[in-house]
Design an enzyme around this catalytic site. Structure first.
Site, mmCIF file in Angstrom:
data_model
loop_
_atom_site.group_PDB
_atom_site.id
_atom_site.type_symbol
_atom_site.label_atom_id
_atom_site.label_comp_id
_atom_site.label_asym_id
_atom_site.label_seq_id
_atom_site.Cartn_x
_atom_site.Cartn_y
_atom_site.Cartn_z
ATOM 1 N N LYS A 25 -3.870 2.391 16.752
ATOM 2 C CA LYS A 25 -2.559 1.919 16.299
ATOM 3 C C LYS A 25 -1.753 3.088 15.747
ATOM 4 O O LYS A 25 -2.126 3.679 14.738
ATOM 5 C CB LYS A 25 -2.698 0.869 15.203
ATOM 6 C CG LYS A 25 -1.353 0.211 14.891
ATOM 7 C CD LYS A 25 -1.350 -0.597 13.620
ATOM 8 C CE LYS A 25 -1.067 0.241 12.399
ATOM 9 N NZ LYS A 25 0.268 0.860 12.385
ATOM 10 N N GLU A 58 -9.104 10.418 6.345
ATOM 11 C CA GLU A 58 -8.397 11.691 6.114
ATOM 12 C C GLU A 58 -7.137 11.314 5.347
ATOM 13 O O GLU A 58 -6.232 10.708 5.904
ATOM 14 C CB GLU A 58 -8.101 12.358 7.458
ATOM 15 C CG GLU A 58 -7.872 13.841 7.331
ATOM 16 C CD GLU A 58 -6.420 14.177 7.110
ATOM 17 O OE1 GLU A 58 -6.022 14.263 5.922
ATOM 18 O OE2 GLU A 58 -5.698 14.339 8.084
ATOM 19 N N CYS A 106 -0.152 16.384 5.293
ATOM 20 C CA CYS A 106 -1.150 16.014 4.290
ATOM 21 C C CYS A 106 -1.688 17.245 3.556
ATOM 22 O O CYS A 106 -2.036 17.171 2.390
ATOM 23 C CB CYS A 106 -2.274 15.218 4.918
ATOM 24 S SG CYS A 106 -2.948 16.000 6.366
ATOM 25 N N GLU A 153 1.373 13.054 -4.592
ATOM 26 C CA GLU A 153 1.778 13.593 -3.291
ATOM 27 C C GLU A 153 3.210 13.144 -3.008
ATOM 28 O O GLU A 153 3.486 11.945 -2.946
ATOM 29 C CB GLU A 153 0.825 13.044 -2.217
ATOM 30 C CG GLU A 153 1.119 13.574 -0.839
ATOM 31 C CD GLU A 153 0.114 13.079 0.201
ATOM 32 O OE1 GLU A 153 -0.213 11.883 0.199
ATOM 33 O OE2 GLU A 153 -0.337 13.901 1.016
HETATM 34 P P1 NAI Z 1 0.261 4.490 5.119
HETATM 35 O O1 NAI Z 1 -1.023 4.991 4.644
HETATM 36 O O2 NAI Z 1 0.730 3.163 4.654
HETATM 37 O O3 NAI Z 1 0.272 4.416 6.708
HETATM 38 C C1 NAI Z 1 -0.619 5.067 7.574
HETATM 39 C C2 NAI Z 1 -1.068 4.107 8.669
HETATM 40 O O4 NAI Z 1 -1.827 3.041 8.118
HETATM 41 C C3 NAI Z 1 0.062 3.443 9.429
HETATM 42 O O5 NAI Z 1 -0.309 3.328 10.784
HETATM 43 C C4 NAI Z 1 0.127 2.068 8.796
HETATM 44 O O6 NAI Z 1 0.677 1.075 9.646
HETATM 45 C C5 NAI Z 1 -1.320 1.790 8.523
HETATM 46 N N1 NAI Z 1 -1.593 0.817 7.469
HETATM 47 C C6 NAI Z 1 -0.833 0.524 6.387
HETATM 48 N N2 NAI Z 1 -1.446 -0.399 5.628
HETATM 49 C C7 NAI Z 1 -2.617 -0.692 6.225
HETATM 50 C C8 NAI Z 1 -3.700 -1.553 5.919
HETATM 51 N N3 NAI Z 1 -3.718 -2.299 4.820
HETATM 52 N N4 NAI Z 1 -4.766 -1.593 6.747
HETATM 53 C C9 NAI Z 1 -4.787 -0.817 7.842
HETATM 54 N N5 NAI Z 1 -3.787 0.000 8.189
HETATM 55 C C10 NAI Z 1 -2.715 0.081 7.404
HETATM 56 O O7 NAI Z 1 1.363 5.556 4.816
HETATM 57 P P2 NAI Z 1 2.935 5.299 4.641
HETATM 58 O O8 NAI Z 1 3.217 4.038 3.910
HETATM 59 O O9 NAI Z 1 3.533 5.419 5.956
HETATM 60 O O10 NAI Z 1 3.329 6.503 3.716
HETATM 61 C C11 NAI Z 1 3.237 6.394 2.300
HETATM 62 C C12 NAI Z 1 2.742 7.657 1.682
HETATM 63 O O11 NAI Z 1 1.447 7.926 2.185
HETATM 64 C C13 NAI Z 1 3.523 8.891 2.015
HETATM 65 O O12 NAI Z 1 4.591 9.081 1.165
HETATM 66 C C14 NAI Z 1 2.499 9.956 1.843
HETATM 67 O O13 NAI Z 1 2.409 10.316 0.504
HETATM 68 C C15 NAI Z 1 1.231 9.298 2.261
HETATM 69 N N6 NAI Z 1 0.850 9.639 3.640
HETATM 70 C C16 NAI Z 1 -0.134 10.544 3.821
HETATM 71 C C17 NAI Z 1 -0.496 10.909 5.084
HETATM 72 C C18 NAI Z 1 -1.570 11.894 5.324
HETATM 73 O O14 NAI Z 1 -1.714 12.367 6.428
HETATM 74 N N7 NAI Z 1 -2.342 12.235 4.352
HETATM 75 C C19 NAI Z 1 0.172 10.381 6.267
HETATM 76 C C20 NAI Z 1 1.163 9.388 5.978
HETATM 77 C C21 NAI Z 1 1.487 9.059 4.699
#
Ligand code: NAI
Length: 791
Positions: A192, A266, A300, A397
């Protein structure tokens, strides 16, 4: 502007990349995307969809299908159907598909770059020169692993269907990091993409069709977090691989607890960028640009905490501010643009509000004069100085183009500040004195260290975090264990723990000693905090001895002792090897006593218990041998440098031994852990606890430093839970029945400690199951240190 003026100002004109083909491709999607399931395009059964925007302009690009439970189920079924035949292909045949995918990506690289830039907002220069070439490299590299799997991973096999959930910051690159190793080793996937950036995943699905990839090997379902949740909970999935926020990672840890799904996470970071006073300051300024303004800081492992040695701080910051004035923020499709658009207005708002908080907390704000385009989702490069290490912006972050700066005086202070975070993803160290940089690198608690560089990635170099940045590695040989498992596991029966016999009141006079064995904590025997003991009885119920009944306080004391023994982790491998040999010899010297005790506790024949003691001695020798031979690797990525992949101990490990065999199970688990520098808190078999308590004397006479091995007896399940909850425990190994794994894994979500919960029965006497690399791998986490090397 006249040519003379251009020569004077050296300003660039716009150099827009054409988006004609990309828009035609998006138009061809028909206004609403479909799901890629079983090799075919399917409408989402939910009938729902949502808009995806181009953050550079704010315009709606198309609508993305929102997959629901039924769609995820169809995708998992398609993946499950395809998996056996895919895994059964010769490695060479799978490799050819991966090569084909790599070539197709290269052939369509411009289309991929432009679609990615439109959808995500990152500058075309980066998608064109970094993201897409790395994607192709990832498939090439892993095609090689498919080819080599039969020889190099001869005793391992695929896991099955992998559910993969990725973020929006490197949409296609994260897809490659997930899909390439998974399918190379014979798994099939349901992936996804993030809801803001689904398009290149769909374009990739078209490449799968073009490559003739068997139906169902790759399935792409789009949707938001709710779709992610459906993947996470689907019972047909063997493994979840997630990249994203720590908050969601934690939720996934909880949701998968007790399901038997394997998991790699990650997660986020707050990575330090350390500038010593002898650094090449101009190079380090460029380093900051790459660390925090690459990909708008939505990285990240972004170097988001700038630590500058006090003596050069003012000079450095002045140069950095000057450089900031020359950064060009604007249309992501413009080839001269350095910083593109923030992925979504929601993220932009998050960045704004965090910076506001920083200013309120006393930071000085610096942004270049040029500002940002009025239209679209932009945020200027931002520097916050005078930031206290405890301030919100130093800890949280931000995931945007914002760096927070502070100073340090000594290398030791730099290390302390750098490690002062719950994250542990990456770090950059800048110094022209390599001996200083390489002295610092091992002290940094994180999975990647770049020396005089930053944000370098390669398919052959493992990437992943320490602490709350997650666990597991992606890339290279290090990443392969996350997508494979030992072959014997498939046929193994689940562990069934038998309750101990009820004490009859009889006493086994030959073995009974009139004293209760204590715990072993910090190299000393310690009384149970609660003052209670529990009997150890023979199968017929006769008393063989008594051991202490451990509780939460005892676990706390043991963990504290283990943490104090941290210097074991930096002791030389040679030194650790010698101590293990010594333990082996001392056990051997007392083999008779141990065999007798085991016979009393288990009712087994003496010759069988002699065999167990002898196998235990041999195992200790084996880990003495391994202690200085489980070495890291030197990776040679296709750029100027090498990456030293160092196997570092996980830290403080809680080990819940198998109930059976009492001595061999105890030795086979604590020995690999300490051989590689971990300190352990061991909960031995309850029914054969005396095998471990008798071992105190072996440890005492073998020069094992106090605190390296701590032993608490009692209810294994209750104590396992205490270990799992403990925030200072870095990892848990649990060998037992499935009843407790849910609670252990759930409790581990607190500090996201690594959990190895093994509920399959293994033959501990068989070295292929009870010894070796599987244990050594679990006892270590790889740190990749990138150093400049060669031309
Ligand atoms: P997120 O962690 O919510 O999203 C990442 C992925 O997880 C997306 O595909 C999302 O649809 C999915 N997801 C969300 N909730 C889920 C759940 N309960 N179960 C399974 N999958 C789920 O990140 P978001 O909301 O896009 O960004 C928020 C903050 O997260 C950012 O401001 C940043 O600080 C951090 N972030 C960190 C990343 C990294 O690579 N370490 C990447 C993206 C965001």
């Amino acid at each position: 502007m006249s040519i003379a003026e251009i020569l004077e100002t050296m300003s660039y004109g716009p150099a827009p990349e054409s988006d004609k083909e990309a828009r035609a491709w998006i138009k061809g999607l028909g206004g609403e995307t479909k799901l890629f399931i079983g090799g075919a395009w399917k409408k989402a059964k939910t009938g729902e969809s949502f808009e995806t925007i181009a953050p550079g302009s704010g315009e709606v690009l198309t609508r993305i299908a929102q997959a629901g439970a039924a769609d995820v189920d169809a995708a998992v079924k398609a993946a499950a159907k395809a998996q056996p035949a895919w895994a059964a292909l010769a490695g060479h045949q799978r490799a050819r598909y991966l090569y084909a995918l790599a070539r197709l990506i290269q052939r369509h690289s411009r289309l991929f770059s432009v679609v990615e830039t439109l959808d995500n907002g990152k500058p075309i220069r980066e998608t064109r020169d970094i993201d897409i070439p790395l994607v192709a490299r990832h498939f090439y590299h892993h095609a090689g692993w498919a080819q080599l799997m039969d020889g190099e991973l001869a005793d391992r096999e695929a896991l099955g269907v992998c559910g993969q959930i990725i973020p929006w910051n490197f949409p296609l690159l994260m897809l490659a990091w997930k899909i390439a190793p998974a399918i190379a080793l014979g798994n099939t996937v349901v992936l996804k993409p993030a809801e803001y950036t689904s398009l290149t995943a769909l374009l990739f699905a078209e490449m799968c069709q073009k490559a003739g990839l068997p139906e169902g090997v790759v399935n792409i379902v789009t949707g938001d977090g709710a779709t992610g949740e459906e993947i996470v909970k689907h019972p047909g999935i063997a493994k979840i691989a997630f990249t994203g926020s720590t908050e969601v990672g934690r939720r996934i840890r909880e949701a998968t607890a007790g399901t038997g799904k394997s998991l790699t996470l990650e997660l986020g970071g707050k990575s330090p960028f350390i500038v010593f006073d002898d650094a090449d300051l101009d190079a380090a300024v460029e380093g900051v640009v790459d660390a925090i303004w690459f990909n708008q800081g939505e990285v990240c492992c972004a170097g988001s905490r700038l630590l500058v040695q006090e003596s050069v701080h003012d000079r450095f910051i002045a140069r950095l501010k000057a450089r900031m004035e020359t950064l060009r923020v604007g249309d992501p499709l413009d080839k001269v643009v350095d910083i593109g658009a923030i992925v979504h207005p929601v993220q932009l708002e998050r960045i704004r509000s965090l910076v506001e908080t920083g200013v309120k907390e006393g930071a000085s704000l610096h942004q270049p004069k040029a500002g940002v385009p009025a239209k679209g989702c932009f945020y200027p490069p931002t520097l916050l100085t005078g930031v206290h290490p405890a301030a919100t912006v130093s800890r949280v972050e931000i995931f945007g183009p914002v760096v927070v700066a502070t100073t340090f005086r000594t290398p030791a202070e730099a290390v302390e500040l750098a490690n002062n975070t719950e994250y542990g993803l990456a770090a950059s160290v800048w110094s022209e004195t390599l001996s200083l940089a390489l002295d610092i690198a091992p002290k940094l608690k994180c999975g990647v260290v770049w020396v005089n560089g930053t944000n370098m990635f390669d398919a052959g170099v493992g990437f992943g975090g320490y602490k709350e940045s997650g666990f597991g590695r992606e890339g290279g040989r290090e990443g392969l264990s996350a997508y494979s498992r030992p072959k014997w596991l498939a046929k193994a029966k689940p562990i069934a723990e038998k309750p101990s016999a009820q004490p009859t009141g009889d006493v086994l006079s030959t073995a009974f000693v009139d004293r209760t064995a204590k715990f072993y904590v910090g190299g000393k025997q310690a009384r149970p905090d609660g003052g209670y003991s529990r009997p150890v009885v023979s199968p017929s119920g006769a008393l063989v001895g008594e051991v202490g009944e451990g509780n939460r306080k005892d676990i706390r004391n043991a963990v504290e002792a283990a943490r104090k023994a941290a210097s074991w982790g930096t002791a030389s491998e040679h030194n650790r090897a010698q101590i293990l040999y010594y333990i082996a010899e001392n056990l051997d010297a007392r083999a008779g006593e141990f065999a007798e005790r085991l016979a009393a506790m288990t009712g087994r024949r003496r010759q069988d218990t002699v065999r167990e003691v002898s196998a235990s001695v041999s195992r200790l020798f084996a880990y003495g041998a391994w202690a200085d031979k489980y070495e890291g690797a030197v990776h040679k990525p296709p750029m100027r440098g090498v990456a030293l992949a160092m196997n570092e101990p996980v830290g403080t490990l809680g080990i819940v031994c198998p109930e059976e065999p009492g001595l061999l199970g105890f030795v086979s688990t604590f020995a690999p852990a300490i051989a590689l520098g971990n300190r352990v808190v061991v909960i031995p078999s309850a029914s054969q606890a005396l095998a471990a308590t008798d071992f105190y004397q072996v440890l005492e006479t073998s020069d094992v430093p106090g605190g390296v091995v701590n032993i608490v007896t009692g209810d294994r399940h209750a104590l396992a839970l205490e270990l799992a909850k403990h925030e200072e425990v870095d990892g848990i190994w649990y060998f037992g029945n499935a009843a407790t794994t849910g609670a252990i894994e759930k409790a581990s979500a607190g500090n996201l400690k690594q959990v190895w919960a093994e509920t399959a029965q293994r033959d501990w006497f068989d070295a292929r199951q009870g010894e070796g690399r599987e244990f050594l791998g679990r006892a270590t986490q790889v740190k990749n240190i990138w150093v400049p090397y060669g031309e």
